[in-house]
Design a protein around this motif. Structure first.
Motif, PDB file in Angstrom:
ATOM      1  N   PHE A   1      48.581  67.422  48.717  1.00  0.00           N
ATOM      2  CA  PHE A   1      48.039  67.634  47.376  1.00  0.00           C
ATOM      3  C   PHE A   1      47.780  69.112  47.095  1.00  0.00           C
ATOM      4  N   GLN A   2      47.392  69.884  48.108  1.00  0.00           N
ATOM      5  CA  GLN A   2      47.220  71.325  47.905  1.00  0.00           C
ATOM      6  C   GLN A   2      48.555  71.994  47.618  1.00  0.00           C
ATOM      7  N   SER A   3      49.600  71.620  48.347  1.00  0.00           N
ATOM      8  CA  SER A   3      50.907  72.232  48.105  1.00  0.00           C
ATOM      9  C   SER A   3      51.419  71.838  46.734  1.00  0.00           C
ATOM     10  N   LEU A   4      51.166  70.620  46.330  1.00  0.00           N
ATOM     11  CA  LEU A   4      51.555  70.176  44.993  1.00  0.00           C
ATOM     12  C   LEU A   4      50.805  70.981  43.938  1.00  0.00           C
ATOM     13  N   ARG A   5      49.511  71.137  44.140  1.00  0.00           N
ATOM     14  CA  ARG A   5      48.695  71.918  43.202  1.00  0.00           C
ATOM     15  C   ARG A   5      49.144  73.371  43.175  1.00  0.00           C
ATOM     16  N   ASN A   6      49.386  73.948  44.366  1.00  0.00           N
ATOM     17  CA  ASN A   6      49.832  75.337  44.425  1.00  0.00           C
ATOM     18  C   ASN A   6      51.176  75.508  43.735  1.00  0.00           C
ATOM     19  N   GLY A   7      52.054  74.517  43.882  1.00  0.00           N
ATOM     20  CA  GLY A   7      53.345  74.567  43.197  1.00  0.00           C
ATOM     21  C   GLY A   7      53.184  74.525  41.695  1.00  0.00           C
ATOM     22  N   LEU A   8      52.253  73.705  41.215  1.00  0.00           N
ATOM     23  CA  LEU A   8      52.007  73.633  39.777  1.00  0.00           C
ATOM     24  C   LEU A   8      51.390  74.929  39.268  1.00  0.00           C
ATOM     25  N   ILE A   9      50.488  75.504  40.054  1.00  0.00           N
ATOM     26  CA  ILE A   9      49.882  76.775  39.658  1.00  0.00           C
ATOM     27  C   ILE A   9      50.947  77.857  39.590  1.00  0.00           C
TER      28      ILE A   9
ATOM     29  N   ARG B   1      54.030  81.581  32.363  1.00  0.00           N
ATOM     30  CA  ARG B   1      53.261  82.555  31.592  1.00  0.00           C
ATOM     31  C   ARG B   1      53.920  83.935  31.674  1.00  0.00           C
ATOM     32  N   ALA B   2      54.380  84.318  32.868  1.00  0.00           N
ATOM     33  CA  ALA B   2      55.047  85.606  33.029  1.00  0.00           C
ATOM     34  C   ALA B   2      56.329  85.647  32.204  1.00  0.00           C
ATOM     35  N   HIS B   3      57.049  84.557  32.164  1.00  0.00           N
ATOM     36  CA  HIS B   3      58.287  84.499  31.381  1.00  0.00           C
ATOM     37  C   HIS B   3      57.980  84.663  29.900  1.00  0.00           C
ATOM     38  N   HIS B   4      56.910  83.984  29.435  1.00  0.00           N
ATOM     39  CA  HIS B   4      56.533  84.094  28.026  1.00  0.00           C
ATOM     40  C   HIS B   4      56.059  85.508  27.694  1.00  0.00           C
ATOM     41  N   GLU B   5      55.353  86.146  28.620  1.00  0.00           N
ATOM     42  CA  GLU B   5      54.905  87.515  28.389  1.00  0.00           C
ATOM     43  C   GLU B   5      56.093  88.464  28.323  1.00  0.00           C
ATOM     44  N   ASP B   6      57.103  88.241  29.172  1.00  0.00           N
ATOM     45  CA  ASP B   6      58.309  89.068  29.145  1.00  0.00           C
ATOM     46  C   ASP B   6      59.120  88.820  27.880  1.00  0.00           C
TER      47      ASP B   6
END
Length: 122
Positions: A84-92, A99-104
């Protein structure tokens, strides 16, 4: 009686995000059920150990079984936490990349965008 196996119309299919959420919840439910079963076994063994009026060897056997179940439960719980942590980290990470793509993709202040007017004067 035959069952209709025709494919479900696309409009009725669950979106990919719902399917992902469903599989995550299924994994969580399975993990919780396994934990419940292991704690039930531990509770039963604890009662047996408490009521053990036989030889020290019998009590030692029950304690060994208790330790084995507890170690297995701990290992399974750690795997579930890691999953569940790896899943959460993947989602984060996915959200950060999005967000970085939208900022670019946002225009810089040095760029001028010209668009035709949609208003006409008569």
């Amino acid at each position: 009686m035959t069952e209709d196996k025709s494919p479900m119309p696309r409009s009725l299919e669950a979106p990919a995000s719902d399917q992902l959420l469903d599989s995550i919840l299924e994994k969580a439910t399975t993990a919780a059920q396994q934990t419940v079963e292991q704690f039930a076994r531990l509770a039963s063994l604890a009662r047996d150990i408490e009521a053990c009026n036989s030889s020290p060897a019998s009590c030692a056997t029950l304690l060994a079984a208790f330790e084995e179940i507890a170690a297995s439960a701990e290992a399974n719980a750690k795997l579930d936490v890691e999953f569940f942590q790896s899943l959460r980290n993947g989602l984060i990470l996915k959200h950060e990349l999005r967000r970085a793509h939208h900022e670019d993709a946002e225009p810089s202040s040095e760029m001028t965008i010209l668009a035709p007017s949609t208003l006409t004067k008569h």
